[in-house]
Write a protein that holds these residues in place. Structure first.
Motif, PDB file in Angstrom:
ATOM      1  N   ILE A  66       0.772  -1.112  -0.048  1.00 27.02           N
ATOM      2  CA  ILE A  66      -0.096   0.128  -0.028  1.00 27.02           C
ATOM      3  C   ILE A  66       0.806   1.326  -0.032  1.00 27.02           C
ATOM      4  N   GLY A  67       0.804   2.073  -1.003  1.00 25.77           N
ATOM      5  CA  GLY A  67       1.569   3.353  -1.017  1.00 25.77           C
ATOM      6  C   GLY A  67       0.774   4.540  -0.865  1.00 25.77           C
ATOM      7  N   THR A  68       1.450   5.675  -1.196  1.00 21.48           N
ATOM      8  CA  THR A  68       0.548   6.798  -1.053  1.00 21.48           C
ATOM      9  C   THR A  68      -0.775   7.082  -1.899  1.00 21.48           C
ATOM     10  N   SER A  69      -0.633   6.284  -3.105  1.00 18.07           N
ATOM     11  CA  SER A  69      -1.896   6.444  -3.991  1.00 18.07           C
ATOM     12  C   SER A  69      -2.857   5.471  -3.752  1.00 18.07           C
ATOM     13  N   GLY A  70      -2.608   4.539  -2.710  1.00 22.00           N
ATOM     14  CA  GLY A  70      -3.519   3.661  -2.170  1.00 22.00           C
ATOM     15  C   GLY A  70      -3.836   2.452  -3.161  1.00 22.00           C
ATOM     16  N   PHE A  71      -4.885   1.787  -3.231  1.00 24.27           N
ATOM     17  CA  PHE A  71      -4.880   0.481  -4.191  1.00 24.27           C
ATOM     18  C   PHE A  71      -5.104   1.173  -5.566  1.00 24.27           C
ATOM     19  N   SER A 106      -5.177   6.337   7.236  1.00 22.75           N
ATOM     20  CA  SER A 106      -5.858   6.423   6.072  1.00 22.75           C
ATOM     21  C   SER A 106      -6.949   5.252   6.113  1.00 22.75           C
ATOM     22  N   ARG A 107      -8.366   5.992   5.541  1.00 20.22           N
ATOM     23  CA  ARG A 107      -9.509   4.798   5.720  1.00 20.22           C
ATOM     24  C   ARG A 107      -9.272   3.450   5.015  1.00 20.22           C
ATOM     25  N   GLN A 108      -8.467   3.444   4.186  1.00 21.09           N
ATOM     26  CA  GLN A 108      -7.940   2.135   3.413  1.00 21.09           C
ATOM     27  C   GLN A 108      -7.271   1.111   4.593  1.00 21.09           C
ATOM     28  N   LEU A 109      -6.692   1.621   5.341  1.00 23.80           N
ATOM     29  CA  LEU A 109      -5.830   0.906   6.230  1.00 23.80           C
ATOM     30  C   LEU A 109      -6.961   0.244   7.267  1.00 23.80           C
ATOM     31  N   GLY A 110      -8.122   0.560   7.218  1.00 23.36           N
ATOM     32  CA  GLY A 110      -9.149   0.003   8.217  1.00 23.36           C
ATOM     33  C   GLY A 110      -9.229  -1.527   7.839  1.00 23.36           C
ATOM     34  N   LEU A 111      -9.115  -1.668   6.436  1.00 19.04           N
ATOM     35  CA  LEU A 111      -9.153  -3.168   5.976  1.00 19.04           C
ATOM     36  C   LEU A 111      -8.371  -4.143   6.446  1.00 19.04           C
ATOM     37  N   PHE A 112      -7.306  -3.473   7.249  1.00 13.20           N
ATOM     38  CA  PHE A 112      -6.277  -4.328   7.890  1.00 13.20           C
ATOM     39  C   PHE A 112      -6.417  -4.518   9.488  1.00 13.20           C
ATOM     40  N   TYR A 113      -7.491  -3.966   9.946  1.00 10.30           N
ATOM     41  CA  TYR A 113      -8.013  -4.172  11.257  1.00 10.30           C
ATOM     42  C   TYR A 113      -7.409  -5.509  11.964  1.00 10.30           C
ATOM     43  N   GLY A 114      -6.725  -5.452  12.634  1.00 12.19           N
ATOM     44  CA  GLY A 114      -6.311  -6.792  13.423  1.00 12.19           C
ATOM     45  C   GLY A 114      -5.195  -7.370  12.727  1.00 12.19           C
TER      46      GLY A 114
END
Length: 265
Positions: A66-71, A106-114
């Motif tokens: 995951i970079g600064t441009s997201g997925f 970043s909201r995208q990192l919420g995907l990796f909660y846990g």
């Protein structure tokens, strides 16, 4: 590593981050690791989707950069969902890699909660982080927690390997009495290889199939484009008692549904 795999690790990334990913890949190769890297494995004229699926199946570990441009667009629309579903079903470990400059909020990192991510702060040449990554791929050091992530396109949620829902909108019934026919149906479904708990809210898209002796409704739905055969057991009041899906194993689910129809109706 397990010798039965053709590769040691699968690399998934946004194309704009390729220079950074290539630098990390070079280090991993120098340590003797076998990489599934798209530019090396996908040849002109190859069906991209087929090659990606083959690469995932042939790797026990997947790195998701995951970079600064997201997925990237391809990741968002296809590869990310496929990667996560297959990793859940085939017990493939996902290691999220945060490239320099990524905002931890970043909201995208919420995907990796846990899941513990490996973050490069200043550059991808941080030797300590690179060595930690090598150890994690080889299984010498555990980076990821015992959870799998599923993105059903209606909000991310997290389930552990026992299928217990931890986060996300859930309309599964917690107190509805379960009759013997429903218990038997659940047992049949849980015995399917690759059955994975899904978001109960997806029942809104499902089609009614038949009722069990105790009134529980059996509903099914196949996700468009990406596939994934879903099944739901709903109480008469609409609450979901069981919700799950299989991917690439639809025959097993169809057979289980026939068994349930024969034995529980």
């Amino acid at each position: 590593m397990i010798d039965s795999y053709e590769f040691d690790v699968f690399l998934a990334y946004n194309s704009v981050d390729k220079p950074l990913v290539k630098a990390i890949a070079k280090y991993l190769k120098s340590k003797g690791l076998r990489l599934w890297f798209d530019e090396e494995q996908i040849k002109p004229g190859d069906p991209i989707a087929d090659r990606v699926i083959e690469g995932i199946f042939q790797s026990p570990v997947a790195l998701l950069f995951i970079g600064t441009s997201g997925f990237g667009k391809f990741q968002r629309l296809w590869e990310l969902n496929t990667l996560i579903m297959l990793c859940c079903q085939e017990n493939i470990r996902i290691i999220p890699i945060l490239l320099p400059g990524v905002d931890l909020n970043s909201r995208q990192l919420g995907l990796f909660y846990g899941i513990e991510c490996l973050q490069f702060h200043q550059s991808v040449d941080e030797t300590e982080k690179l060595e930690k990554l090598v150890q994690a791929i080889r299984g010498d050091q555990r980076l990821t927690s015992n959870v799998c992530i599923i993105d059903e396109g209606l909000g991310s949620f997290v389930v552990n390997i026992m299928g217990r829902l931890i986060e996300g909108g859930d309309i599964r019934s917690q107190n509805t009495p379960i009759g013997e026919p429903t218990k038997e149906a659940i047992k049949e479904l849980e015995n399917i290889t690759g059955m994975t708990i899904c978001n109960a809210n997806l029942v809104r898209y499902a089609t009614f199939n038949f009722k069990l002796k105790d009134g529980t409704e059996v509903k099914t739905w196949t996700r468009p484009l990406l596939g994934g055969d879903h099944i739901f057991l709903s109480a008469p009041d609409g609450r979901v008692i069981f919700c799950g899906f299989v991917w690439l194993k639809s025959y097993n689910l169809k057979q289980a549904i026939e068994n349930i129809k024969t034995n529980c109706t």
